[in-house]
Design a protein around this motif. Structure first.
Motif, PDB file in Angstrom:
ATOM      1  N   LEU A 182      -6.041   6.620   4.134  1.00  0.00           N
ATOM      2  CA  LEU A 182      -5.953   5.493   5.251  1.00  0.00           C
ATOM      3  C   LEU A 182      -5.410   3.736   5.069  1.00  0.00           C
ATOM      4  O   LEU A 182      -5.580   4.408   3.772  1.00  0.00           O
ATOM      5  CB  LEU A 182      -6.629   5.432   6.594  1.00  0.00           C
ATOM      6  N   ALA A 183      -3.875   4.013   5.262  1.00  0.00           N
ATOM      7  CA  ALA A 183      -3.938   2.406   4.842  1.00  0.00           C
ATOM      8  C   ALA A 183      -4.235   1.285   6.512  1.00  0.00           C
ATOM      9  O   ALA A 183      -3.387   1.841   6.342  1.00  0.00           O
ATOM     10  CB  ALA A 183      -2.585   2.866   4.384  1.00  0.00           C
ATOM     11  N   VAL A 184      -4.659   0.420   6.016  1.00  0.00           N
ATOM     12  CA  VAL A 184      -5.131  -0.774   6.036  1.00  0.00           C
ATOM     13  C   VAL A 184      -4.138  -1.638   6.435  1.00  0.00           C
ATOM     14  O   VAL A 184      -3.860  -2.106   4.942  1.00  0.00           O
ATOM     15  CB  VAL A 184      -6.769  -1.259   6.568  1.00  0.00           C
ATOM     16  N   ILE A 185      -3.470  -2.196   7.408  1.00  0.00           N
ATOM     17  CA  ILE A 185      -1.852  -3.536   6.664  1.00  0.00           C
ATOM     18  C   ILE A 185      -2.379  -4.675   7.366  1.00  0.00           C
ATOM     19  O   ILE A 185      -2.704  -4.437   9.220  1.00  0.00           O
ATOM     20  CB  ILE A 185      -0.558  -3.010   6.312  1.00  0.00           C
ATOM     21  N   GLY A 186      -2.372  -5.544   7.946  1.00  0.00           N
ATOM     22  CA  GLY A 186      -2.475  -6.937   8.294  1.00  0.00           C
ATOM     23  C   GLY A 186      -1.388  -7.658   9.035  1.00  0.00           C
ATOM     24  O   GLY A 186      -0.919  -7.508   7.061  1.00  0.00           O
ATOM     25  N   ILE A 187      -0.650  -7.971   9.279  1.00  0.00           N
ATOM     26  CA  ILE A 187       0.874  -8.974   9.840  1.00  0.00           C
ATOM     27  C   ILE A 187       0.637  -9.727  10.014  1.00  0.00           C
ATOM     28  O   ILE A 187       0.181 -10.215  11.266  1.00  0.00           O
ATOM     29  CB  ILE A 187       1.717  -8.500   9.516  1.00  0.00           C
ATOM     30  N   SER A 188       0.856 -11.325   9.345  1.00  0.00           N
ATOM     31  CA  SER A 188       0.340 -12.302  10.826  1.00  0.00           C
ATOM     32  C   SER A 188       2.263 -12.922  10.436  1.00  0.00           C
ATOM     33  O   SER A 188       2.706 -12.756   9.491  1.00  0.00           O
ATOM     34  CB  SER A 188      -0.174 -13.314   9.403  1.00  0.00           C
ATOM     35  N   PRO A 238       0.860  -1.628  -0.308  1.00  0.00           N
ATOM     36  CA  PRO A 238       0.259   0.138   0.104  1.00  0.00           C
ATOM     37  C   PRO A 238       0.878   1.222   0.079  1.00  0.00           C
ATOM     38  O   PRO A 238       1.507   1.682   0.042  1.00  0.00           O
ATOM     39  CB  PRO A 238      -0.653   0.202   1.250  1.00  0.00           C
ATOM     40  N   ASP A 239       0.146   2.232  -0.636  1.00  0.00           N
ATOM     41  CA  ASP A 239       1.222   3.481  -0.605  1.00  0.00           C
ATOM     42  C   ASP A 239       0.846   3.870   0.778  1.00  0.00           C
ATOM     43  O   ASP A 239      -0.424   4.424   1.620  1.00  0.00           O
ATOM     44  CB  ASP A 239       0.089   4.579  -1.627  1.00  0.00           C
ATOM     45  N   THR A 240       1.541   4.149   1.530  1.00  0.00           N
ATOM     46  CA  THR A 240       1.138   4.763   2.990  1.00  0.00           C
ATOM     47  C   THR A 240       2.068   6.443   3.360  1.00  0.00           C
ATOM     48  O   THR A 240       1.310   6.676   4.142  1.00  0.00           O
ATOM     49  CB  THR A 240       2.094   3.880   3.830  1.00  0.00           C
ATOM     50  N   LYS A 241       2.076   7.397   2.295  1.00  0.00           N
ATOM     51  CA  LYS A 241       2.148   8.516   2.026  1.00  0.00           C
ATOM     52  C   LYS A 241       1.777   9.687   2.602  1.00  0.00           C
ATOM     53  O   LYS A 241       1.012   9.406   1.436  1.00  0.00           O
ATOM     54  CB  LYS A 241       3.679   8.806   0.552  1.00  0.00           C
ATOM     55  N   GLY A 242       2.621  10.074   3.776  1.00  0.00           N
ATOM     56  CA  GLY A 242       0.820  11.614   3.820  1.00  0.00           C
ATOM     57  C   GLY A 242      -0.277  10.099   4.383  1.00  0.00           C
ATOM     58  O   GLY A 242      -1.339  11.641   4.181  1.00  0.00           O
ATOM     59  N   LYS A 243       0.006   9.119   4.899  1.00  0.00           N
ATOM     60  CA  LYS A 243      -1.577   8.563   5.544  1.00  0.00           C
ATOM     61  C   LYS A 243      -1.590   8.486   6.867  1.00  0.00           C
ATOM     62  O   LYS A 243      -0.358   7.981   7.190  1.00  0.00           O
ATOM     63  CB  LYS A 243      -2.143   7.180   4.555  1.00  0.00           C
ATOM     64  N   PHE A 244      -2.506   7.456   7.170  1.00  0.00           N
ATOM     65  CA  PHE A 244      -2.615   7.108   8.697  1.00  0.00           C
ATOM     66  C   PHE A 244      -2.615   5.681   7.998  1.00  0.00           C
ATOM     67  O   PHE A 244      -3.068   5.231   7.164  1.00  0.00           O
ATOM     68  CB  PHE A 244      -4.326   7.739   8.699  1.00  0.00           C
ATOM     69  N   VAL A 245      -1.519   4.997   9.126  1.00  0.00           N
ATOM     70  CA  VAL A 245      -1.091   3.734   8.593  1.00  0.00           C
ATOM     71  C   VAL A 245      -2.067   2.719   9.785  1.00  0.00           C
ATOM     72  O   VAL A 245      -1.617   3.109  10.473  1.00  0.00           O
ATOM     73  CB  VAL A 245      -0.326   3.656   8.938  1.00  0.00           C
ATOM     74  N   LEU A 246      -2.779   1.996   9.626  1.00  0.00           N
ATOM     75  CA  LEU A 246      -2.996   0.943  10.585  1.00  0.00           C
ATOM     76  C   LEU A 246      -2.909  -0.067  10.280  1.00  0.00           C
ATOM     77  O   LEU A 246      -3.211  -0.852   9.639  1.00  0.00           O
ATOM     78  CB  LEU A 246      -5.197   1.210  10.669  1.00  0.00           C
TER      79      LEU A 246
END
Length: 168
Positions: free
Chosen positions: A87-93, A50-58
């Motif tokens: 907002l960039a939502v990212i799931g990490i497993s 995802p593009d996270t630049k300038g965004k909130f990151v969850l």
């Protein structure tokens, strides 16, 4: 049987490692609230990065076997759909690529990555999942914790209030 034993032991151990933050909120990780977020390091993106630049990151630390993680996925899908422009939502497993790719219910519509080496998990000392951190556009952690914890849930209102308070 082994899987059930693993789940029971994991749940028991996460309870033992709970810490209480300054506001009485239980955490199953090291508190990094209002600190610079660690670098987003993953082993492999299973979706487009995802593009996270300038965004909130969850960032949501989760696993396919985790009931509360599965319960929260639809909310994360909603967050990504409604606020994807900021907002960039990212799931990490920490599970294998095959295991995460085989997971279909509920369907995940946000960015996914694996980290079997537990790089970010270790930096944040994550001992219980789901564990979420929200990073503002300047790279500061503005929310952390178990998103379903009573009196401290990560709801849409909490998210929108954070995004309003800490926008550029």
């Amino acid at each position: 049987m082994k899987k059930l034993l693993f789940v029971v032991l994991t749940l028991c151990s996460t309870t033992l490692f709970a810490q209480e933050s300054n506001n009485g909120k239980k955490l199953w990780a090291k508190s990094v609230l209002n600190e610079k977020a660690p670098d987003l390091v993953v082993e492999k993106w299973l979706s487009k990065q995802p593009d996270t630049k300038g965004k909130f990151v969850l960032i949501d630390f989760w696993a396919t076997w985790c009931g509360p993680c599965r319960k929260y996925i639809p909310m994360l899908n909603d967050f990504q759909q409604k606020y994807g422009d900021k907002l960039a939502v990212i799931g990490i497993s920490d599970e294998t690529e095959d295991r995460v790719k085989a997971f279909k219910d509920p369907k995940i519509t946000y960015a996914e990555a694996i980290d079997t080496k537990r790089t970010l998990y270790s930096q944040l000392e994550v001992k219980g999942i789901p564990h979420v951190i929200i990073i503002d556009p300047k790279g500061i952690v503005r929310w952390e914790g178990f998103p379903l914890l009573g009196n401290f849930e990560l709801t849409e209102k909490v998210l929108t209030d954070l995004m309003e308070k800490y926008k550029n």
